[in-house]
Scaffold this motif. Structure first.
Motif, PDB file in Angstrom:
ATOM      1  N   ILE A   1      -4.890   7.748   6.716  1.00 61.33           N
ATOM      2  CA  ILE A   1      -4.160   6.501   6.455  1.00 61.33           C
ATOM      3  C   ILE A   1      -3.002   6.344   7.438  1.00 61.33           C
ATOM      4  N   GLY A   2      -2.331   7.430   7.778  1.00 63.39           N
ATOM      5  CA  GLY A   2      -1.244   7.368   8.767  1.00 63.39           C
ATOM      6  C   GLY A   2      -1.728   6.854  10.106  1.00 63.39           C
ATOM      7  N   GLY A   3      -2.900   7.293  10.526  1.00 58.43           N
ATOM      8  CA  GLY A   3      -3.468   6.808  11.789  1.00 58.43           C
ATOM      9  C   GLY A   3      -3.832   5.341  11.726  1.00 58.43           C
ATOM     10  N   VAL A   4      -4.420   4.925  10.616  1.00 56.24           N
ATOM     11  CA  VAL A   4      -4.815   3.517  10.459  1.00 56.24           C
ATOM     12  C   VAL A   4      -3.584   2.621  10.431  1.00 56.24           C
ATOM     13  N   VAL A   5      -2.561   3.029   9.712  1.00 53.11           N
ATOM     14  CA  VAL A   5      -1.336   2.227   9.639  1.00 53.11           C
ATOM     15  C   VAL A   5      -0.702   2.092  11.020  1.00 53.11           C
ATOM     16  N   ALA A   6      -0.692   3.157  11.795  1.00 53.47           N
ATOM     17  CA  ALA A   6      -0.116   3.091  13.144  1.00 53.47           C
ATOM     18  C   ALA A   6      -0.857   2.078  14.005  1.00 53.47           C
ATOM     19  N   VAL A   7      -2.176   2.080  13.924  1.00 61.81           N
ATOM     20  CA  VAL A   7      -2.979   1.157  14.735  1.00 61.81           C
ATOM     21  C   VAL A   7      -2.781  -0.286  14.272  1.00 61.81           C
ATOM     22  N   GLU A   8      -2.706  -0.510  12.973  1.00 57.67           N
ATOM     23  CA  GLU A   8      -2.585  -1.862  12.442  1.00 57.67           C
ATOM     24  C   GLU A   8      -1.162  -2.407  12.528  1.00 57.67           C
TER      25      GLU A   8
ATOM     26  N   PRO B   1       0.215  -4.454  16.347  1.00 53.03           N
ATOM     27  CA  PRO B   1       0.043  -5.899  16.576  1.00 53.03           C
ATOM     28  C   PRO B   1       0.934  -6.760  15.679  1.00 53.03           C
ATOM     29  N   MET B   2       1.149  -6.322  14.436  1.00 51.11           N
ATOM     30  CA  MET B   2       2.010  -7.087  13.533  1.00 51.11           C
ATOM     31  C   MET B   2       3.460  -7.067  14.001  1.00 51.11           C
ATOM     32  N   VAL B   3       3.917  -5.919  14.470  1.00 54.79           N
ATOM     33  CA  VAL B   3       5.292  -5.816  14.969  1.00 54.79           C
ATOM     34  C   VAL B   3       5.466  -6.651  16.233  1.00 54.79           C
ATOM     35  N   LEU B   4       4.486  -6.595  17.131  1.00 59.27           N
ATOM     36  CA  LEU B   4       4.562  -7.407  18.344  1.00 59.27           C
ATOM     37  C   LEU B   4       4.628  -8.889  18.010  1.00 59.27           C
ATOM     38  N   SER B   5       3.818  -9.321  17.083  1.00 56.97           N
ATOM     39  CA  SER B   5       3.817 -10.725  16.673  1.00 56.97           C
ATOM     40  C   SER B   5       5.144 -11.108  16.025  1.00 56.97           C
ATOM     41  N   ALA B   6       5.681 -10.237  15.187  1.00 51.33           N
ATOM     42  CA  ALA B   6       6.969 -10.517  14.539  1.00 51.33           C
ATOM     43  C   ALA B   6       8.104 -10.593  15.555  1.00 51.33           C
TER      44      ALA B   6
ATOM     45  N   THR C   1       7.274 -16.653  21.712  1.00 53.88           N
ATOM     46  CA  THR C   1       7.812 -17.639  20.779  1.00 53.88           C
ATOM     47  C   THR C   1       9.276 -17.905  21.109  1.00 53.88           C
ATOM     48  N   SER C   2       9.668 -19.177  21.084  1.00 49.95           N
ATOM     49  CA  SER C   2      11.057 -19.518  21.395  1.00 49.95           C
ATOM     50  C   SER C   2      11.996 -19.004  20.302  1.00 49.95           C
ATOM     51  N   SER C   3      13.212 -18.692  20.688  1.00 51.28           N
ATOM     52  CA  SER C   3      14.270 -18.185  19.796  1.00 51.28           C
ATOM     53  C   SER C   3      13.879 -16.889  19.085  1.00 51.28           C
ATOM     54  N   SER C   4      13.085 -16.071  19.726  1.00 51.85           N
ATOM     55  CA  SER C   4      12.668 -14.798  19.129  1.00 51.85           C
ATOM     56  C   SER C   4      13.275 -13.644  19.924  1.00 51.85           C
ATOM     57  N   ILE C   5      13.075 -12.461  19.418  1.00 56.65           N
ATOM     58  CA  ILE C   5      13.524 -11.265  20.138  1.00 56.65           C
ATOM     59  C   ILE C   5      12.835 -11.195  21.496  1.00 56.65           C
ATOM     60  N   ALA C   6      11.559 -11.556  21.529  1.00 55.05           N
ATOM     61  CA  ALA C   6      10.810 -11.538  22.787  1.00 55.05           C
ATOM     62  C   ALA C   6      11.417 -12.504  23.800  1.00 55.05           C
ATOM     63  N   ALA C   7      11.859 -13.690  23.349  1.00 52.18           N
ATOM     64  CA  ALA C   7      12.468 -14.667  24.249  1.00 52.18           C
ATOM     65  C   ALA C   7      13.784 -14.136  24.814  1.00 52.18           C
TER      66      ALA C   7
ATOM     67  N   LEU D   1       0.047  -7.043  25.700  1.00 52.69           N
ATOM     68  CA  LEU D   1      -0.505  -6.482  24.467  1.00 52.69           C
ATOM     69  C   LEU D   1      -0.556  -7.522  23.362  1.00 52.69           C
ATOM     70  N   GLY D   2       0.486  -8.351  23.276  1.00 60.07           N
ATOM     71  CA  GLY D   2       0.506  -9.400  22.262  1.00 60.07           C
ATOM     72  C   GLY D   2      -0.574 -10.437  22.487  1.00 60.07           C
ATOM     73  N   ALA D   3      -0.864 -10.749  23.742  1.00 57.94           N
ATOM     74  CA  ALA D   3      -1.840 -11.788  24.066  1.00 57.94           C
ATOM     75  C   ALA D   3      -3.285 -11.287  23.966  1.00 57.94           C
ATOM     76  N   THR D   4      -3.538 -10.088  24.443  1.00 57.82           N
ATOM     77  CA  THR D   4      -4.920  -9.608  24.508  1.00 57.82           C
ATOM     78  C   THR D   4      -5.280  -8.622  23.407  1.00 57.82           C
ATOM     79  N   GLY D   5      -4.311  -8.047  22.754  1.00 59.12           N
ATOM     80  CA  GLY D   5      -4.590  -7.031  21.740  1.00 59.12           C
ATOM     81  C   GLY D   5      -4.630  -5.645  22.353  1.00 59.12           C
ATOM     82  N   LEU D   6      -4.930  -4.668  21.540  1.00 66.14           N
ATOM     83  CA  LEU D   6      -4.926  -3.282  21.978  1.00 66.14           C
ATOM     84  C   LEU D   6      -6.310  -2.871  22.468  1.00 66.14           C
ATOM     85  N   SER D   7      -6.343  -2.096  23.530  1.00 65.15           N
ATOM     86  CA  SER D   7      -7.619  -1.573  24.029  1.00 65.15           C
ATOM     87  C   SER D   7      -8.082  -0.426  23.140  1.00 65.15           C
TER      88      SER D   7
END
Length: 122
Positions: free
Chosen positions: A38-45, A48-53, A62-68, A94-100
């Motif tokens: 489960i630790g491995g699965v959570v790390a992989v999943e 992408p959620m953190v990058l999107s956030a 996204t405008s006005s985000s940490i990434a901006a 990574l955010g645009a294409t996903g993880l290899s």
């Protein structure tokens, strides 16, 4: 005669090693194995959620985000553009294409190792 004595001695030594190894076998409980998986699965999943956030999405930053804010800082430091291969460029890729597949394997292995290390104490 020498060959048979050597062979007999080797067989006896192998038998002793096998006996010791079988008495020292470590059997992990199923719950601990499940926790590590489960630790491995959570790390992989989670990545992408953190990058999107943070604002690194499939459609761009996204405008006005940490990434901006990161992109703005990197562009100012680089004289007006984001350098290829920089942290911001890599995270946006990574955010645009996903993880290899390799990245998922490395993240999963790292997550499992971290959880296994923590689970050792419980």
């Amino acid at each position: 005669m020498v060959a048979s004595a050597f062979t007999s001695s080797a067989v006896t030594s192998v038998a002793k090693v096998a006996r010791v190894a079988s008495s020292c076998a470590v059997v992990l409980p199923l719950a601990r194995i499940a926790t590590v998986v489960i630790g491995g699965v959570v790390a992989v999943e989670a990545v992408p959620m953190v990058l999107s956030a943070m604002g690194f999405t499939t459609t761009g930053i996204t405008s006005s985000s940490i990434a901006a804010k990161m992109m703005s800082t990197a562009a100012i430091a680089n004289g007006g553009g984001v350098a290829p291969g920089s942290l911001v460029a890599t995270l946006q890729s990574l955010g645009a294409t996903g993880l290899s597949g390799l990245t998922k394997f490395i993240l999963g292995s790292t997550g499992s190792a971290i959880v296994a290390g923590i689970a050792r104490f419980y």
